[in-house]
Write an enzyme that holds these catalytic residues in place. Sequence first.
Site, PDB file in Angstrom:
ATOM      1  N   MET A  74       0.844  -1.195   0.000  1.00 50.89           N
ATOM      2  CA  MET A  74       0.000   0.000   0.000  1.00 50.89           C
ATOM      3  C   MET A  74       0.884   1.252   0.000  1.00 50.89           C
ATOM      4  O   MET A  74       0.399   2.350   0.287  1.00 50.89           O
ATOM      5  CB  MET A  74      -0.939   0.006   1.212  1.00 50.89           C
ATOM      6  CG  MET A  74      -1.922  -1.165   1.171  1.00 50.89           C
ATOM      7  SD  MET A  74      -3.483  -0.841   2.009  1.00 50.89           S
ATOM      8  CE  MET A  74      -2.930  -0.467   3.657  1.00 50.89           C
ATOM      9  N   HIS A  96       9.069   1.077   3.356  1.00 56.74           N
ATOM     10  CA  HIS A  96      10.161   1.112   4.329  1.00 56.74           C
ATOM     11  C   HIS A  96      11.040  -0.120   4.104  1.00 56.74           C
ATOM     12  O   HIS A  96      10.810  -0.898   3.165  1.00 56.74           O
ATOM     13  CB  HIS A  96       9.607   1.182   5.749  1.00 56.74           C
ATOM     14  CG  HIS A  96       8.543   0.165   6.035  1.00 56.74           C
ATOM     15  ND1 HIS A  96       8.797  -1.189   6.077  1.00 56.74           N
ATOM     16  CD2 HIS A  96       7.206   0.302   6.250  1.00 56.74           C
ATOM     17  CE1 HIS A  96       7.680  -1.841   6.334  1.00 56.74           C
ATOM     18  NE2 HIS A  96       6.693  -0.965   6.427  1.00 56.74           N
ATOM     19  N   HIS A 109       9.399  -3.491   3.391  1.00 58.30           N
ATOM     20  CA  HIS A 109       9.010  -3.709   1.993  1.00 58.30           C
ATOM     21  C   HIS A 109      10.244  -3.999   1.135  1.00 58.30           C
ATOM     22  O   HIS A 109      10.221  -4.867   0.256  1.00 58.30           O
ATOM     23  CB  HIS A 109       8.313  -2.468   1.423  1.00 58.30           C
ATOM     24  CG  HIS A 109       7.020  -2.116   2.093  1.00 58.30           C
ATOM     25  ND1 HIS A 109       6.873  -1.001   2.864  1.00 58.30           N
ATOM     26  CD2 HIS A 109       5.813  -2.738   2.094  1.00 58.30           C
ATOM     27  CE1 HIS A 109       5.629  -0.931   3.309  1.00 58.30           C
ATOM     28  NE2 HIS A 109       4.965  -1.979   2.868  1.00 58.30           N
ATOM     29  N   GLU A 130       5.804 -11.386   7.341  1.00 60.94           N
ATOM     30  CA  GLU A 130       5.203 -12.140   8.452  1.00 60.94           C
ATOM     31  C   GLU A 130       4.625 -11.211   9.515  1.00 60.94           C
ATOM     32  O   GLU A 130       3.948 -11.666  10.430  1.00 60.94           O
ATOM     33  CB  GLU A 130       6.255 -13.063   9.086  1.00 60.94           C
ATOM     34  CG  GLU A 130       6.595 -14.245   8.212  1.00 60.94           C
ATOM     35  CD  GLU A 130       7.576 -15.199   8.875  1.00 60.94           C
ATOM     36  OE1 GLU A 130       8.245 -14.799   9.846  1.00 60.94           O
ATOM     37  OE2 GLU A 130       7.673 -16.338   8.395  1.00 60.94           O
TER      38      GLU A 130
HETATM   39  O1  PAF Z   1      -0.112  -5.813   3.666  1.00 63.53           O
HETATM   40  C1  PAF Z   1      -0.508  -4.885   2.921  1.00 63.53           C
HETATM   41  O2  PAF Z   1       0.196  -3.902   2.679  1.00 63.53           O
HETATM   42  C2  PAF Z   1      -1.894  -4.958   2.313  1.00 63.53           C
HETATM   43  O3  PAF Z   1      -2.795  -5.564   3.168  1.00 63.53           O
HETATM   44  C3  PAF Z   1      -1.895  -5.634   0.936  1.00 63.53           C
HETATM   45  C4  PAF Z   1      -1.480  -7.097   1.040  1.00 63.53           C
HETATM   46  C5  PAF Z   1      -0.976  -4.910  -0.020  1.00 63.53           C
HETATM   47  C6  PAF Z   1      -3.311  -5.607   0.359  1.00 63.53           C
HETATM   48  O4  PAF Z   1      -3.772  -4.314   0.199  1.00 63.53           O
END
Ligand code: PAF
Length: 285
Positions: A33, A37, A40, A152
């Site tokens: 979303m 950071h 990700h 996780e």
């Molecule tokens: O974990 C997230 O950032 C969100 O829940 C996802 C998996 C991108 C779905 O919008």
Amino acid sequence: MTNIVTIDNVEDLRAALFEHRCARESIGFVPTMGFLHDGHASLMRAAAAENDVVVASIFVNPLQFAPDEDLDDYPRDLVGDTALAREAGVHYLFTPVRDLMYPIQPVATTISVGGLSEGLEATTRPTHFAGVATVVTKLFSIVGQCKAYFGEKDFQQLAIIKRMVIDLSLPVDVVGCPIIREPDGLAMSSRNTYLEGADRTAAAVLRRALDAGVAAVDAGERDPQVVMSDMAAVIESEPLASLDYVAAVDAASLEIPSTLAGEIRLLVAAQVGRPRLIDNCGVRI
Ligand code: PAF
């Protein structure tokens, strides 16, 4: 550093990925979303290490926010996100707008994963996981066959997505990746940006609660209620934190067993200032 191409429509992304599939190249996918950071980045680096091509998506999914949640304020930074994704090895950044993902509103078709979507996070966010499962299914349908990487930190989400992929025979290999933490143990999250002043220091209490749970198990405790009350006591000792839940669950079923055995997941959720924070860790008995 890779070249990164930003694509905001389904046709162009599918066409680009078709070329890679014709060249028999494997595709790694990291749905996000945004407001990226290091957590990700770790998913993107894992995808880059294991695949020829990496796609990441940025979409703040309205379906997974309740009306009283932070959809409108959710932090956004496309310039910073693009730089981080490029650095982490992403080739395609998919940035659809809301109308592209949900052309007809309200959405009539949603995905609901029974069992695993009950309890824990769903107790306070009852519509959240249907929103997650629906958008992830749509993203998988757009990206197609791939290996998809999830943190996780959202352990219940990860379990739900793994189950959904099995139930719906989706051509996706779901990979769970370890939680990335700040030096004081706070799990990285886009919503940590809401933490200010003393709340930021207090937020490390979630990690300490998990440590207390692990210590109890390591000392031989097998009663989940005792482990959970040890964890709760740590959160309750922090005046700036308000406990939502602690749990010691079987890592596969997410249910609290009568006796702790096998793969156990300790989970905690607490409000610290503005954000509601979650964290978890695994223990094997
Ligand atoms: O974990 C997230 O950032 C969100 O829940 C996802 C998996 C991108 C779905 O919008």
